[in-house]
Design a protein around this motif. Structure first.
Motif, PDB file in Angstrom:
ATOM      1  N   PHE A   4      -0.598 -21.365   4.869  1.00 49.90           N
ATOM      2  CA  PHE A   4      -0.795 -20.230   4.577  1.00 49.90           C
ATOM      3  C   PHE A   4      -0.328 -19.791   3.213  1.00 49.90           C
ATOM      4  O   PHE A   4      -0.317 -20.626   2.402  1.00 49.90           O
ATOM      5  CB  PHE A   4      -0.341 -19.082   4.924  1.00 49.90           C
ATOM      6  N   ASP A   5      -1.211 -18.786   2.269  1.00 52.83           N
ATOM      7  CA  ASP A   5      -1.275 -18.642   0.769  1.00 52.83           C
ATOM      8  C   ASP A   5       0.815 -17.472   0.584  1.00 52.83           C
ATOM      9  O   ASP A   5       0.489 -16.770   1.797  1.00 52.83           O
ATOM     10  CB  ASP A   5      -2.154 -17.756   0.020  1.00 52.83           C
ATOM     11  N   PHE A   6       1.430 -18.025   0.048  1.00 50.46           N
ATOM     12  CA  PHE A   6       2.439 -17.352   0.032  1.00 50.46           C
ATOM     13  C   PHE A   6       2.599 -16.014  -1.498  1.00 50.46           C
ATOM     14  O   PHE A   6       2.630 -17.070  -2.246  1.00 50.46           O
ATOM     15  CB  PHE A   6       3.547 -17.795  -0.210  1.00 50.46           C
ATOM     16  N   VAL A   7       2.996 -15.179  -1.368  1.00 51.80           N
ATOM     17  CA  VAL A   7       3.006 -14.182  -2.523  1.00 51.80           C
ATOM     18  C   VAL A   7       4.403 -13.246  -2.088  1.00 51.80           C
ATOM     19  O   VAL A   7       4.580 -12.458  -0.847  1.00 51.80           O
ATOM     20  CB  VAL A   7       1.302 -13.400  -2.891  1.00 51.80           C
ATOM     21  N   LYS A   8       4.482 -13.000  -3.602  1.00 51.27           N
ATOM     22  CA  LYS A   8       5.496 -12.429  -3.207  1.00 51.27           C
ATOM     23  C   LYS A   8       5.915 -11.109  -4.797  1.00 51.27           C
ATOM     24  O   LYS A   8       5.986 -11.370  -6.199  1.00 51.27           O
ATOM     25  CB  LYS A   8       6.836 -12.947  -3.725  1.00 51.27           C
ATOM     26  N   PRO A   9       5.100 -10.283  -4.183  1.00 48.78           N
ATOM     27  CA  PRO A   9       4.523  -8.716  -5.329  1.00 48.78           C
ATOM     28  C   PRO A   9       5.779  -8.285  -5.519  1.00 48.78           C
ATOM     29  O   PRO A   9       6.968  -8.750  -4.502  1.00 48.78           O
ATOM     30  CB  PRO A   9       4.271  -8.205  -4.490  1.00 48.78           C
ATOM     31  N   GLY A  10       5.825  -8.043  -6.584  1.00 48.58           N
ATOM     32  CA  GLY A  10       7.246  -6.880  -6.845  1.00 48.58           C
ATOM     33  C   GLY A  10       7.611  -5.191  -6.418  1.00 48.58           C
ATOM     34  O   GLY A  10       8.926  -4.577  -7.028  1.00 48.58           O
ATOM     35  N   THR A  11       6.346  -5.067  -6.432  1.00 47.71           N
ATOM     36  CA  THR A  11       6.117  -3.087  -6.576  1.00 47.71           C
ATOM     37  C   THR A  11       5.174  -3.460  -4.679  1.00 47.71           C
ATOM     38  O   THR A  11       4.253  -4.365  -4.291  1.00 47.71           O
ATOM     39  CB  THR A  11       5.360  -2.339  -7.183  1.00 47.71           C
ATOM     40  N   VAL A  48       2.451 -12.101   2.819  1.00 45.07           N
ATOM     41  CA  VAL A  48       3.223 -11.225   1.123  1.00 45.07           C
ATOM     42  C   VAL A  48       4.603 -11.331   1.846  1.00 45.07           C
ATOM     43  O   VAL A  48       4.859 -10.115   2.712  1.00 45.07           O
ATOM     44  CB  VAL A  48       2.364  -9.919   1.488  1.00 45.07           C
ATOM     45  N   SER A  49       5.146 -11.487   1.004  1.00 39.92           N
ATOM     46  CA  SER A  49       7.107 -11.428   1.632  1.00 39.92           C
ATOM     47  C   SER A  49       7.267 -10.036   0.389  1.00 39.92           C
ATOM     48  O   SER A  49       7.210  -9.847  -0.400  1.00 39.92           O
ATOM     49  CB  SER A  49       7.779 -12.828   0.811  1.00 39.92           C
ATOM     50  N   LEU A  50       7.938  -9.151   1.159  1.00 44.90           N
ATOM     51  CA  LEU A  50       8.888  -7.941   0.887  1.00 44.90           C
ATOM     52  C   LEU A  50       9.870  -7.792   0.056  1.00 44.90           C
ATOM     53  O   LEU A  50      10.172  -6.739   0.061  1.00 44.90           O
ATOM     54  CB  LEU A  50       8.500  -6.479   1.928  1.00 44.90           C
ATOM     55  N   ILE A  51      10.594  -9.035   0.245  1.00 43.91           N
ATOM     56  CA  ILE A  51      11.829  -8.906  -0.378  1.00 43.91           C
ATOM     57  C   ILE A  51      12.739  -9.000  -0.807  1.00 43.91           C
ATOM     58  O   ILE A  51      13.418  -8.641  -2.097  1.00 43.91           O
ATOM     59  CB  ILE A  51      13.115 -10.322   0.163  1.00 43.91           C
ATOM     60  N   GLY A  52      11.432  -9.441  -2.327  1.00 45.27           N
ATOM     61  CA  GLY A  52      11.269  -9.255  -3.778  1.00 45.27           C
ATOM     62  C   GLY A  52      11.080  -7.737  -3.776  1.00 45.27           C
ATOM     63  O   GLY A  52      10.735  -7.226  -5.644  1.00 45.27           O
ATOM     64  N   ILE A  53      11.088  -6.373  -3.569  1.00 46.22           N
ATOM     65  CA  ILE A  53      10.306  -5.450  -3.976  1.00 46.22           C
ATOM     66  C   ILE A  53      11.751  -4.483  -3.698  1.00 46.22           C
ATOM     67  O   ILE A  53      12.179  -3.991  -3.025  1.00 46.22           O
ATOM     68  CB  ILE A  53       9.510  -4.369  -2.757  1.00 46.22           C
ATOM     69  N   ALA A  54      11.845  -3.742  -5.460  1.00 47.68           N
ATOM     70  CA  ALA A  54      13.029  -3.255  -5.114  1.00 47.68           C
ATOM     71  C   ALA A  54      13.785  -1.929  -4.356  1.00 47.68           C
ATOM     72  O   ALA A  54      14.369  -1.905  -3.663  1.00 47.68           O
ATOM     73  CB  ALA A  54      13.819  -3.220  -6.822  1.00 47.68           C
ATOM     74  N   GLU A  55      12.202  -1.648  -4.572  1.00 50.10           N
ATOM     75  CA  GLU A  55      12.329   0.348  -3.698  1.00 50.10           C
ATOM     76  C   GLU A  55      12.314   0.590  -2.165  1.00 50.10           C
ATOM     77  O   GLU A  55      13.106   0.813  -2.213  1.00 50.10           O
ATOM     78  CB  GLU A  55      10.672   1.238  -4.194  1.00 50.10           C
TER      79      GLU A  55
END
Ligand SMILES: Cc1cc2nc3c(=O)[nH]c(=O)nc-3n(C[C@H](O)[C@H](O)[C@H](O)COP(=O)(O)OP(=O)(O)OC[C@H]3O[C@@H](n4cnc5c(N)ncnc54)[C@H](O)[C@@H]3O)c2cc1C
Ligand code: FES
Ligand code: FES
Lengths: 263, 161
Positions: A4-11, A48-55
């Motif tokens: 799969f493709d892995f993405v790690k958004p910040g918001t 879609v990794s959620l762990i990098g989302i500060a909020e």
């Protein structure tokens, strides 16, 4: 596991956009999803990794007296940060699985998965939590819709969970030692205007409220208050770890223990 | 493919991996750090426990891509600078905390994580912390004893079992 493709958004906004794609799925701590993908029971094309989302991180008390928990907050963080604000919840978080699972697994992942033996659903239902997603707010009473089924739409993200902080609460987990999940678990939460009792691990319908006990405990918050009640074994889970009758019995025993231990 | 770079045992490590590459596979296959064992590959046994940013995690249940930018420590990073065994490793040797040794890397990594959170754990706290680390050989007694010794506790009165 399929690739799969892995993405790690910040918001949250970027994550929600990434989840619009075909076969995209959120990744919390991966403690359920990665094993599921290894078994090829899930095969998303994009994670879609959620762990990098500060909020979506951390625990705090709101002005309305609720505990706000970011959807990507790990069990270990809840254990540490809720300890003084809401000890019943911290105690629950600190007994999920084992330390390594608690260092990765998140509250959002647990509530999205809604495993019938998971711990957090009991706390969310017993506190009458609000589950805030990227689209709306959902009351816990409407959120849980049976084993592994929730009100969430495809790709909807649990951004925050808000739990009214009880005066007293406790979670009793009867450990299923092989899985380390709850064989049966009961969360009791006492508020100024009433008591809520939520049961996990027992019913084939997933987490549920034991309303007779809520009424009895509402007028007398003592273990004795439920001594005359009985729980029906109808619709309880039957597996090699416990019969429906055994689970029904545990519901009452654990509720009594939770009332006695409530702090 | 995803580019990942992390610090592993204090040294920079990077590579191009597939999205699905597990941290355990990246450590063992790309970096040839085969001390991290894979027992179950289903997040039950704890043989694969490593530290990511100081916290114990199961490397078989974390993607290499998720560890991008992290500080990773494996069993190969537990020895002292001069190559002698670290405190926890030495205690496992002294107190016979292993038999076949398969679970040992994960046990040592979990023990070290426990001692960094709680430098003087009770026997019960040690057993509880090791809930996710399975050992098929020792019966756990000498593992617990080794960890008590590594914490500086007097274990001379505890019988070998
Ligand atoms: C050995 C072991 C023991 C365990 N013991 C227990 C236990 O005692 N009690 C217990 O309750 N649980 C237990 N668990 C499960 C654990 O708590 C998981 O961490 C949890 O169920 C899933 O959380 P996660 O963050 O790892 O989610 P993931 O595995 O990343 O995801 C699970 C599901 O939720 C979705 N998802 C993840 N985050 C979000 C979000 N923010 N919004 C919307 N959807 C999301 C994913 O798409 C996926 O469908 C155990 C797990 C293991 C491996
Ligand atoms: S190999 Fe990772 S937990 Fe067993
Ligand atoms: S020493 Fe053999 S599995 Fe633990």
């Amino acid at each position: 596991m399929h690739n799969f493709d892995f993405v790690k958004p910040g918001t949250v906004a970027d994550a929600a956009a990434a989840l619009q794609g075909d076969e995209a799925q959120p990744l919390g701590g991966g403690q359920t999803l990665i094993p599921t993908m290894k078994q090829r029971l899930a095969a998303p094309e994009t994670l879609v990794s959620l762990i990098g989302i500060a909020e979506m991180q951390g625990v705090c008390k709101t002005d309305a007296g609720e505990l706000s928990i970011g959807g990507a907050t790990t069990h270990a963080t809840v254990e540490a940060e809720a300890a003084s604000l809401f000890p019943g919840l911290a105690g629950l978080a600190g007994r999920i699985g084992d330390p390594a699972v608690r260092n990765r697994g998140t509250i959002g992942g647990s509530l999205a998965n809604n495993d019938p033996a998971a711990c957090y659903p009991a706390a969310a239902l017993a506190t009458g939590a609000t589950i805030r997603t990227d689209k709306r707010e959902i009351a816990a009473d409407d959120y849980f819709q049976g084993m592994f089924t929730t009100a969430l739409d495809e790709g909807e993200i649990i951004v925050e969970v808000r739990m009214p902080i009880p005066e007293k609460s406790n979670y009793q987990k009867f450990l299923q030692p092989a899985s380390r999940f709850a064989l049966t678990g009961v969360f009791v939460a006492k508020y100024a205007d009433g008591v809520r009792v939520a049961v996990t691990g027992a019913s084939e319908e997933g987490v549920f409220r034991w309303t007779e006990a809520e009424q009895a405990l509402g007028s007398n918050f003592a273990a004795d208050a439920i001594s005359g009640l009985s729980v029906s074994a109808d619709g309880m889970i039957n597996d090699l770890h416990g019969t429906p009758e055994y689970r029904a019995h545990l519901v009452k025993v654990l509720t009594g223990r939770a009332v006695m231990a409530a702090a | 493919m995803v580019s990942v770079s992390m610090n592993v045992n204090g040294k920079p490590a990077s590579g191009e991996v597939e999205g699905r590459t597990l941290l355990s596979a990246f450590l063992r296959e790309n970096l040839k750090l085969t001390g991290t064992h894979i027992g179950c590959d289903t997040s039950q046994c704890g043989a694969c426990v490593v530290h990511v940013d100081g916290k114990a995690v199961k490397a078989c249940t974390m993607l290499a891509a998720e560890a991008d930018g992290s500080e990773v420590k494996t069993i190969e990073g537990m020895a002292n600078a001069d190559g002698s065994l670290g405190v926890v490793q030495q205690a496992f040797q002294d107190h016979h905390g292993l038999q076949c040794g398969f679970c040992t890397p994960g046990m040592v990594m979990s023990a070290a994580a426990l001692l960094s959170e709680n430098p003087n754990p009770s026997e019960a706290e040690i057993r509880e912390y090791l809930e996710g680390n399975l050992c098929r050989c020792t019966g756990y007694h000498n593992i617990v004893k080794a960890i008590m010794a590594a914490a500086g506790q007097d274990v001379s009165k505890i019988a070998a079992e």
